[in-house]
Write a protein that holds these residues in place. Structure first.
Motif, PDB file in Angstrom:
ATOM      1  N   LEU A  22       0.825  -1.202   0.000  1.00  0.00           N
ATOM      2  CA  LEU A  22       0.000   0.000   0.000  1.00  0.00           C
ATOM      3  C   LEU A  22       0.866   1.261   0.000  1.00  0.00           C
ATOM      4  CD1 LEU A  22      -2.810   1.301   0.235  1.00  0.00           C
ATOM      5  CD2 LEU A  22      -2.603   1.078   2.723  1.00  0.00           C
ATOM      6  N   ALA A  23       1.995   1.206   0.763  1.00  0.00           N
ATOM      7  CA  ALA A  23       2.907   2.357   0.777  1.00  0.00           C
ATOM      8  C   ALA A  23       3.506   2.592  -0.604  1.00  0.00           C
ATOM      9  CB  ALA A  23       4.001   2.128   1.819  1.00  0.00           C
ATOM     10  N   GLY A  24       3.889   1.508  -1.288  1.00  0.00           N
ATOM     11  CA  GLY A  24       4.424   1.677  -2.638  1.00  0.00           C
ATOM     12  C   GLY A  24       3.390   2.240  -3.593  1.00  0.00           C
ATOM     13  N   TRP A  25       2.140   1.826  -3.440  1.00  0.00           N
ATOM     14  CA  TRP A  25       1.062   2.338  -4.308  1.00  0.00           C
ATOM     15  C   TRP A  25       0.803   3.834  -4.047  1.00  0.00           C
ATOM     16  CZ3 TRP A  25      -1.948   0.383  -8.207  1.00  0.00           C
ATOM     17  CH2 TRP A  25      -3.077   1.103  -8.552  1.00  0.00           C
ATOM     18  N   LEU A  26       0.835   4.211  -2.800  1.00  0.00           N
ATOM     19  CA  LEU A  26       0.492   5.585  -2.456  1.00  0.00           C
ATOM     20  C   LEU A  26       1.630   6.563  -2.705  1.00  0.00           C
ATOM     21  CD1 LEU A  26      -1.496   5.026   0.873  1.00  0.00           C
ATOM     22  CD2 LEU A  26      -2.417   5.532  -1.393  1.00  0.00           C
ATOM     23  N   PHE A  27       2.886   6.162  -2.406  1.00  0.00           N
ATOM     24  CA  PHE A  27       3.991   7.132  -2.399  1.00  0.00           C
ATOM     25  C   PHE A  27       4.931   7.029  -3.599  1.00  0.00           C
ATOM     26  CE2 PHE A  27       3.116   6.313   2.210  1.00  0.00           C
ATOM     27  CZ  PHE A  27       2.514   7.519   2.476  1.00  0.00           C
ATOM     28  N   TYR A  28       4.645   6.114  -4.552  1.00  0.00           N
ATOM     29  CA  TYR A  28       5.577   5.981  -5.675  1.00  0.00           C
ATOM     30  C   TYR A  28       5.635   7.265  -6.501  1.00  0.00           C
ATOM     31  CZ  TYR A  28       7.771   4.300  -9.941  1.00  0.00           C
ATOM     32  OH  TYR A  28       8.611   4.150 -11.006  1.00  0.00           O
ATOM     33  N   GLY A  29       4.495   7.888  -6.749  1.00  0.00           N
ATOM     34  CA  GLY A  29       4.477   9.100  -7.586  1.00  0.00           C
ATOM     35  C   GLY A  29       4.717  10.381  -6.833  1.00  0.00           C
ATOM     36  N   ALA A  30       5.020  10.291  -5.535  1.00  0.00           N
ATOM     37  CA  ALA A  30       5.154  11.505  -4.742  1.00  0.00           C
ATOM     38  C   ALA A  30       6.529  12.143  -4.839  1.00  0.00           C
ATOM     39  CB  ALA A  30       4.846  11.194  -3.270  1.00  0.00           C
ATOM     40  N   GLY A  31       7.529  11.435  -5.288  1.00  0.00           N
ATOM     41  CA  GLY A  31       8.883  11.981  -5.323  1.00  0.00           C
ATOM     42  C   GLY A  31       9.497  11.842  -6.702  1.00  0.00           C
ATOM     43  N   GLY A  32      10.804  12.175  -6.748  1.00  0.00           N
ATOM     44  CA  GLY A  32      11.525  12.064  -7.996  1.00  0.00           C
ATOM     45  C   GLY A  32      11.988  10.640  -8.257  1.00  0.00           C
ATOM     46  N   PHE A  34      14.937   9.335  -7.840  1.00  0.00           N
ATOM     47  CA  PHE A  34      15.747   8.782  -6.746  1.00  0.00           C
ATOM     48  C   PHE A  34      14.849   8.182  -5.662  1.00  0.00           C
ATOM     49  CE2 PHE A  34      17.626   9.384  -2.534  1.00  0.00           C
ATOM     50  CZ  PHE A  34      18.755   8.578  -2.656  1.00  0.00           C
ATOM     51  N   HIS A  35      13.797   8.939  -5.277  1.00  0.00           N
ATOM     52  CA  HIS A  35      12.889   8.448  -4.250  1.00  0.00           C
ATOM     53  C   HIS A  35      12.122   7.223  -4.725  1.00  0.00           C
ATOM     54  CE1 HIS A  35      13.542  12.765  -3.360  1.00  0.00           C
ATOM     55  NE2 HIS A  35      13.559  12.361  -2.092  1.00  0.00           N
ATOM     56  N   GLN A  36      11.750   7.195  -6.002  1.00  0.00           N
ATOM     57  CA  GLN A  36      11.048   6.041  -6.550  1.00  0.00           C
ATOM     58  C   GLN A  36      11.931   4.789  -6.520  1.00  0.00           C
ATOM     59  OE1 GLN A  36       9.902   7.391 -10.434  1.00  0.00           O
ATOM     60  NE2 GLN A  36       8.219   8.702  -9.678  1.00  0.00           N
ATOM     61  N   THR A  37      13.193   4.970  -6.931  1.00  0.00           N
ATOM     62  CA  THR A  37      14.113   3.828  -6.934  1.00  0.00           C
ATOM     63  C   THR A  37      14.362   3.320  -5.512  1.00  0.00           C
ATOM     64  OG1 THR A  37      15.200   4.701  -8.913  1.00  0.00           O
ATOM     65  CG2 THR A  37      16.386   3.029  -7.648  1.00  0.00           C
ATOM     66  N   THR A  38      14.529   4.253  -4.586  1.00  0.00           N
ATOM     67  CA  THR A  38      14.746   3.863  -3.186  1.00  0.00           C
ATOM     68  C   THR A  38      13.554   3.097  -2.640  1.00  0.00           C
ATOM     69  OG1 THR A  38      16.137   5.821  -2.848  1.00  0.00           O
ATOM     70  CG2 THR A  38      15.278   4.713  -0.886  1.00  0.00           C
ATOM     71  N   LEU A  39      12.350   3.568  -2.971  1.00  0.00           N
ATOM     72  CA  LEU A  39      11.149   2.890  -2.496  1.00  0.00           C
ATOM     73  C   LEU A  39      11.056   1.475  -3.076  1.00  0.00           C
ATOM     74  CD1 LEU A  39       8.463   2.985  -0.952  1.00  0.00           C
ATOM     75  CD2 LEU A  39       7.410   3.971  -3.003  1.00  0.00           C
ATOM     76  N   LEU A  40      11.371   1.335  -4.360  1.00  0.00           N
ATOM     77  CA  LEU A  40      11.336   0.009  -4.983  1.00  0.00           C
ATOM     78  C   LEU A  40      12.350  -0.933  -4.341  1.00  0.00           C
ATOM     79  CD1 LEU A  40      10.955   0.954  -8.770  1.00  0.00           C
ATOM     80  CD2 LEU A  40       9.200   0.060  -7.230  1.00  0.00           C
ATOM     81  N   LEU A  41      13.552  -0.416  -4.072  1.00  0.00           N
ATOM     82  CA  LEU A  41      14.582  -1.252  -3.453  1.00  0.00           C
ATOM     83  C   LEU A  41      14.177  -1.683  -2.045  1.00  0.00           C
ATOM     84  CD1 LEU A  41      17.866   0.545  -4.602  1.00  0.00           C
ATOM     85  CD2 LEU A  41      16.971  -1.661  -5.374  1.00  0.00           C
ATOM     86  N   ILE A  42      13.548  -0.779  -1.294  1.00  0.00           N
ATOM     87  CA  ILE A  42      13.129  -1.128   0.067  1.00  0.00           C
ATOM     88  C   ILE A  42      12.068  -2.222   0.032  1.00  0.00           C
ATOM     89  CG2 ILE A  42      11.934  -0.260   2.104  1.00  0.00           C
ATOM     90  CD1 ILE A  42      13.315   2.411   1.639  1.00  0.00           C
ATOM     91  N   VAL A  43      11.087  -2.032  -0.838  1.00  0.00           N
ATOM     92  CA  VAL A  43      10.013  -3.026  -0.912  1.00  0.00           C
ATOM     93  C   VAL A  43      10.566  -4.369  -1.382  1.00  0.00           C
ATOM     94  CG1 VAL A  43       7.847  -3.619  -2.060  1.00  0.00           C
ATOM     95  CG2 VAL A  43       8.238  -1.280  -1.271  1.00  0.00           C
ATOM     96  N   TYR A  44      11.424  -4.340  -2.389  1.00  0.00           N
ATOM     97  CA  TYR A  44      11.966  -5.595  -2.906  1.00  0.00           C
ATOM     98  C   TYR A  44      12.892  -6.272  -1.882  1.00  0.00           C
ATOM     99  CZ  TYR A  44      14.056  -8.964  -6.071  1.00  0.00           C
ATOM    100  OH  TYR A  44      14.465 -10.121  -6.662  1.00  0.00           O
TER     101      TYR A  44
END
Length: 238
Positions: A22-32, A34-44
């Protein structure tokens, strides 16, 4: 209590995966980017980290990584930029590889458990067979001791009539000094008695060898005495 805690733990793990999805769905488009890649790495990284703890229960592992990673993949695919579908495809491939790694871990885990159970079963069987062999060894030793005692007593009891027979033969020799034929017979009787006593002694020695009471010492000997005993036993019949 153990099944209850297990259900709670699995429910908590899957719930945490759903929260990360749910966090990835909500916050993926909120940053640039770098933030998107970091979020993907954390979830993965959470999906990868779940392999040692959840892959042994493969169905729950699939539920965790699906609730954690599939919403992120869907959000990336719907982001709208030109490379969104490519990134979603790469993430989908990562999802499939993670599922395959988890299945391989589950198989290895099952094989390790099966090997452990088989080893314990073989150890228990070996222990049982060892106990049976030990019991058989003790029974054989008891039977061997009983056999030795029996032969020892039999040898002692049988030597008494043989000794009496030798005394009677000597008395007969004293009364038949002038008759050479009778003297020859008396000598044969004495030789037979001596041979029987020697046989009883050898029989007792064999039983002692079986029990380890006598250490055999092989040596050379002349066959003349052996043939003389055979002649003494079979000459009358011949």
């Amino acid at each position: 209590q153990a099944p209850l805690w297990r259900r709670r733990w699995i429910g908590g793990a899957i719930g945490s995966g759903a929260l990360w999805g749910l966090a990835g769905w909500l916050f993926y488009g909120a940053g640039g980017s770098f933030h998107q890649t970091t979020l993907l790495l954390i979830v993965y990284s959470y999906c990868i980290g779940a392999i040692p703890s959840l892959a042994s229960q493969y169905f729950h592992f699939l539920l965790f990584i699906s609730s954690c990673f599939l919403p992120v993949i869907a959000r990336v695919a719907l982001h709208g930029d030109p490379d969104a579908l490519k990134r979603a495809g790469v993430l989908g491939l990562c999802y499939l590889m993670t599922a395959l790694v988890g299945r391989a871990y589950r198989r290895s885990f099952d094989q390790a458990i099966e090997l452990k159970v088989r080893t314990e079963r073989l150890a228990a069987q070996l222990q049982q067979e060892k106990a049976i062999a030990e019991e058989a060894r003790r029974a054989a030793e008891a039977a061997n001791r009983a056999k030795t005692q029996f032969f020892s007593a039999a040898s002692h009891d049988l030597r008494q009539p043989l000794h009496a027979m030798g005394l009677f033969a000597e008395a007969l020799r004293g009364k038949s000094r002038g008759d050479e034929e009778v003297t020859h017979l008396v000598n044969s009787i004495n030789s037979s008695v001596d041979a029987l006593e020697g046989l009883f002694g050898e029989l007792l020695d064999i039983t002692k060898i079986d029990t380890g009471g006598v250490e055999p010492q092989p040596q050379d000997f002349a066959l003349r005495e052996l043939f003389q005993r055979l002649r003494l036993q079979y000459e009358p019949t011949a």
